[in-house]
Scaffold this active site. Structure first.
Site, PDB file in Angstrom:
ATOM      1  N   ASP C  54       0.818  -1.208   0.000  1.00  0.00           N
ATOM      2  CA  ASP C  54       0.000   0.000   0.000  1.00  0.00           C
ATOM      3  C   ASP C  54       0.857   1.266   0.000  1.00  0.00           C
ATOM      4  O   ASP C  54       0.495   2.272  -0.614  1.00  0.00           O
ATOM      5  CB  ASP C  54      -0.957  -0.003   1.195  1.00  0.00           C
ATOM      6  CG  ASP C  54      -2.137  -0.951   0.985  1.00  0.00           C
ATOM      7  OD1 ASP C  54      -2.214  -1.597  -0.086  1.00  0.00           O
ATOM      8  OD2 ASP C  54      -2.987  -1.032   1.882  1.00  0.00           O
ATOM      9  N   ASN C 123      -4.867   9.002   0.868  1.00  0.00           N
ATOM     10  CA  ASN C 123      -5.255   8.516   2.199  1.00  0.00           C
ATOM     11  C   ASN C 123      -5.617   9.632   3.174  1.00  0.00           C
ATOM     12  O   ASN C 123      -6.772   9.817   3.513  1.00  0.00           O
ATOM     13  CB  ASN C 123      -4.134   7.664   2.813  1.00  0.00           C
ATOM     14  CG  ASN C 123      -4.354   6.166   2.625  1.00  0.00           C
ATOM     15  OD1 ASN C 123      -5.325   5.766   2.012  1.00  0.00           O
ATOM     16  ND2 ASN C 123      -3.451   5.353   3.148  1.00  0.00           N
ATOM     17  N   HIS C 151      -7.946  20.050  20.580  1.00  0.00           N
ATOM     18  CA  HIS C 151      -6.855  20.134  21.543  1.00  0.00           C
ATOM     19  C   HIS C 151      -6.293  18.731  21.733  1.00  0.00           C
ATOM     20  O   HIS C 151      -7.049  17.810  22.024  1.00  0.00           O
ATOM     21  CB  HIS C 151      -7.367  20.632  22.892  1.00  0.00           C
ATOM     22  CG  HIS C 151      -8.306  21.789  22.796  1.00  0.00           C
ATOM     23  ND1 HIS C 151      -7.880  23.080  22.677  1.00  0.00           N
ATOM     24  CD2 HIS C 151      -9.660  21.840  22.769  1.00  0.00           C
ATOM     25  CE1 HIS C 151      -8.926  23.888  22.616  1.00  0.00           C
ATOM     26  NE2 HIS C 151     -10.027  23.149  22.668  1.00  0.00           N
ATOM     27  N   ASP C 153      -2.954  15.775  20.608  1.00  0.00           N
ATOM     28  CA  ASP C 153      -1.744  15.455  19.858  1.00  0.00           C
ATOM     29  C   ASP C 153      -1.859  15.826  18.391  1.00  0.00           C
ATOM     30  O   ASP C 153      -0.832  16.021  17.730  1.00  0.00           O
ATOM     31  CB  ASP C 153      -1.440  13.949  19.946  1.00  0.00           C
ATOM     32  CG  ASP C 153      -0.732  13.570  21.234  1.00  0.00           C
ATOM     33  OD1 ASP C 153      -0.620  14.430  22.121  1.00  0.00           O
ATOM     34  OD2 ASP C 153      -0.294  12.415  21.347  1.00  0.00           O
ATOM     35  N   THR C 164      -9.424   3.299   6.500  1.00  0.00           N
ATOM     36  CA  THR C 164      -8.932   2.049   7.107  1.00  0.00           C
ATOM     37  C   THR C 164      -7.438   2.109   7.414  1.00  0.00           C
ATOM     38  O   THR C 164      -6.845   1.089   7.765  1.00  0.00           O
ATOM     39  CB  THR C 164      -9.223   0.839   6.171  1.00  0.00           C
ATOM     40  OG1 THR C 164      -8.850   1.188   4.843  1.00  0.00           O
ATOM     41  CG2 THR C 164     -10.682   0.465   6.205  1.00  0.00           C
ATOM     42  N   TYR C 166      -4.563   5.291   8.952  1.00  0.00           N
ATOM     43  CA  TYR C 166      -4.259   5.983  10.216  1.00  0.00           C
ATOM     44  C   TYR C 166      -5.540   6.366  10.967  1.00  0.00           C
ATOM     45  O   TYR C 166      -5.608   6.286  12.200  1.00  0.00           O
ATOM     46  CB  TYR C 166      -3.424   7.228   9.914  1.00  0.00           C
ATOM     47  CG  TYR C 166      -2.657   7.783  11.103  1.00  0.00           C
ATOM     48  CD1 TYR C 166      -2.549   7.097  12.308  1.00  0.00           C
ATOM     49  CD2 TYR C 166      -2.004   9.006  11.001  1.00  0.00           C
ATOM     50  CE1 TYR C 166      -1.831   7.614  13.379  1.00  0.00           C
ATOM     51  CE2 TYR C 166      -1.288   9.537  12.068  1.00  0.00           C
ATOM     52  CZ  TYR C 166      -1.216   8.827  13.263  1.00  0.00           C
ATOM     53  OH  TYR C 166      -0.523   9.345  14.322  1.00  0.00           O
ATOM     54  N   LEU C 168      -8.265   4.768  11.264  1.00  0.00           N
ATOM     55  CA  LEU C 168      -8.801   3.648  12.037  1.00  0.00           C
ATOM     56  C   LEU C 168      -8.004   3.461  13.336  1.00  0.00           C
ATOM     57  O   LEU C 168      -8.578   3.196  14.389  1.00  0.00           O
ATOM     58  CB  LEU C 168      -8.761   2.369  11.190  1.00  0.00           C
ATOM     59  CG  LEU C 168      -9.660   1.210  11.638  1.00  0.00           C
ATOM     60  CD1 LEU C 168     -11.124   1.599  11.658  1.00  0.00           C
ATOM     61  CD2 LEU C 168      -9.471  -0.011  10.740  1.00  0.00           C
ATOM     62  N   SER C 169      -6.693   3.620  13.241  1.00  0.00           N
ATOM     63  CA  SER C 169      -5.843   3.510  14.440  1.00  0.00           C
ATOM     64  C   SER C 169      -6.216   4.569  15.476  1.00  0.00           C
ATOM     65  O   SER C 169      -6.148   4.332  16.671  1.00  0.00           O
ATOM     66  CB  SER C 169      -4.367   3.725  14.074  1.00  0.00           C
ATOM     67  OG  SER C 169      -3.910   2.702  13.236  1.00  0.00           O
TER      68      SER C 169
END
Lengths: 268, 268, 268, 268
Positions: C54, C123, C151, C153, C164, C166, C168-169
């Site tokens: 990917d 993406n 507010h 990170d 599906t 970053y 999704l994480s």
């Protein structure tokens, strides 16, 4: 102390080989197997053996707790969180139970008081609205002080043992069984700030409905249920003793977690 | 035991009235205020007083821990999780500190070992990849046995005190400060089954990178940081003593939670 | 239109059999394979073929988009979300590409403007603080009106294709690739009420930092990165055309999801 | 077209001032107010006006949809997601309704088919087990192909409008009302990999129970309910028309979100 109380899953027939092993091993040690508890057995029960799944073991747990004897669960299907012993391992584990060389793991038990009644729980107490009802508002006190009011479908008060059951479905954390805590996890909360909270098990909790509501259920370990009225107050505290669960001879807790939860695999 | 070690937020001037109160109250009890620790003060420090926010208190915590004296935090801004005392309450609390009538709350401290170095943490140790790096794979052992491998941006190992800090942002549960546990919460895990886990604080954890990775950071309490290499092994355990935090005379833990987290409000 | 632009993963050698198939199939149809784009090929490129994973396909996507030709990804390792074709299926798919009998799936592309520069993303665009920095505050406008201030990170602005990855994480929802939307998902938000939000892709977004902050990164599709300053304003909108991704001849989207995400299995 | 159909919350008395405003404004424009629909009014209804909360508006939505006229909701309590107009703004909004100068926002409506019956839904269809039942297994097809099987307490199929209602409580994303999508969000899933999914609204969904189960409820918009049997198949698709919701003259969607969800506040 020469009897094993055998509890099996209703309507399920025990594999022939397992049954033979069970009777053979205990007979060799002069231990009888009884399938029903009678008052005269009071001081004769050595252990409770469950053949079935986690649901069967949950139902057997109060009996083992009250007799203060070890509880051994052999899983007849897929590996369980509570029924840690597979059929293959059963013979060896029965042998160690008969000889008294088994290891036990102590598990926290909840006492749940509702009016004059008292229930024991190994997994969790869930307070949940009926499917047709409106949002409910559950006020929770901790040692007599307000903890929070939960608005939504309900609330789960779980033991560490129960943390991988309903609590996990509702978004709660996994809590190691040796961790002496309760977990409070809201069910579909109608408040974005609601989060699961873990509190020491020496605290006394009480839960009640802030407003009148129709058909609010208390479900304990998935098999006990009763209606919670506006006037009721549910009191929850740690039981004075622990449940003695016979441990798997081959798998530690994290290994069971990894197998059951599909951990350590990268699927995404 | 006739000195207070005063630690203030860098670059912030203390409100005049607060400063006057501070000096007046302690002087009346024959207690000096020093702003720097010197070896000859070793057995003369009565307590550490922090004027600032939670960040200032986190930096002062190892000093109070090593001196084994109470730590009092007065918040100069909004109410903190750690700096529980507001400016209004400061005079009264200084008074009780001077008289020795204060209440303390013991908080778990982590010891973090990296090679020959040792760090103390009141909140959390975070292992996190640099923004340009690929996913990292963190192997965690618990008492020498594999706990799990975390794939993703990183992992937070938090104390109960730290559970309302970075852990909460990453989706971890709130854990009562009297709960004797660690919380492991993955940061942006690249695995759907990853869940926060709470484990008893008597366990020893070690964390290392499964594969080589560029620029992996260890961040302790938001102000200590160093690089974790593939060869490194981070060891984390509970410190032998606790931190003695001076409690708010007026607010319990759940009240602070409700205020800080906006609980008990129905916004949705 | 008699050339295929071949893009392969750097440092990875293509399996011999796959390479032979590739050259044999296209040669039989009078199609050349080139491994580098030259201006004189402008109107001769029939399609872009990616052999890799990917990550390789993400890097090739802007080229295929700008040439407005189909993009075919053959996965050399595990099945990808984007490189849907396995080595076994490659011959058949090359054949259909040569004959023009393939099916394509149109995928939304983001245009990201930062000052005079423009980037294309298949993406996501992630705005993320450096590991040593304090919490950042990202103000997002939608069609010129305030959407929210994030507010924490950081923030991910994802396409459905990127949902599906970053997204999704970080806890964002899965969004079907035919859904014409952006997804905004906060990274470790320091606010309990932050939730992923899905908005129509005809809206124009702009993002900037509310306060000065050190080392804030913009990461596009995992391989482009630059620093976002307090003065900068990132502008994000849907690209005028779509990317034409050659579809797997055998698997639909939900099947890929179920395989990749381990769905439809009951592990707990 | 000279009638307004007025629908009010049952058992709630309308503030006197609001009632006077309502009658005065419409009378001045020669428009009658009727509180009951009669067949002879078929082509005379100009709009449906709801005085109440979101629940009252949900019940009125099918009527406004079938008459294909605008629906205006005035909130009698706290600002609603659907009843966007406050009492203070009511006069001005009634005026613009009478003059035809209002703005509308089109909202997706679901058609839900169960056997011979058809229902309309502005918010969501929830399939949920009774409190005493075991986990249920819901098989969902999308355009005739398997999407997933959901194991747990249930499943919500929501419109964008409903995304801030039950969907949000169950952990689903916020979806902008102009986004033409369905959202599928599991309720307490017994599978760690279950995630909310957003799919284009031109797809046809069908849901059925994989196994026999006792007492599974279908709840539509919180007020329609019926039992789902093992033999039943629920079919869900986008309605051919949209609902025309009269917009707040002063607040955009993101502002309502920020107010209702407590966004843009840093509480932690």
């Amino acid at each position: 102390m020469n009897k094993i109380l055998l509890i099996t899953k209703k309507g399920v027939s025990i594999p022939k080989k397992l049954k033979e092993t069970l009777y053979r091993v205990f007979k060799a040690h002069g231990i009888d197997i009884v399938e029903e508890f009678k008052p005269e057995y009071q001081n004769q029960i050595l252990a409770v053996v469950v053949l079935g799944g986690d649901g069967t073991l949950l139902r057997a747990a109060p009996t083992a707790y009250m007799l203060d004897v070890p509880l051994l669960g052999v899983n007849l299907g897929r590996l369980g969180f509570l029924t840690e012993i597979t059929e293959d391992e059963a013979g060896k584990t029965f042998e160690s139970l008969a000889k008294g060389t088994y290891e036990i793991e102590e598990r926290l038990i909840l006492e749940v008081y509702s009016g004059p009644k008292k229930y024991l729980s190994l997994n969790e107490v869930a307070i949940i609205k009926g499917p047709l009802g409106l949002m409910i508002h559950i006020k929770v006190d901790c040692d007599g002080k307000l903890l929070s009011v939960y608005h939504g479908d309900g609330l789960i008060i779980s033991t560490p043992t129960g943390s991988t059951a309903y609590n996990l479905s509702a978004g709660g954390p996994i809590v190691h069984p040796q961790s002496d805590n309760f977990i409070l996890t809201p069910i579909c909360p109608f408040m974005l700030s609601a989060r699961p909270i873990v509190i020491p098990a020496d605290k006394k909790l009480s839960a009640s409905l802030l407003y009148k509501a129709e058909e609010v259920h208390v479900i304990i370990d998935g098999y006990i249920n009763f209606i919670l009225s506006h006037e009721d107050r549910l009191q929850i505290k740690k039981a004075p003793r622990t449940l003695k669960l016979v441990r798997s001879p081959t798998r530690d807790y994290f290994e069971i977690l990894r197998i059951k939860l599909g951990w350590a695999e990268v699927k995404v």
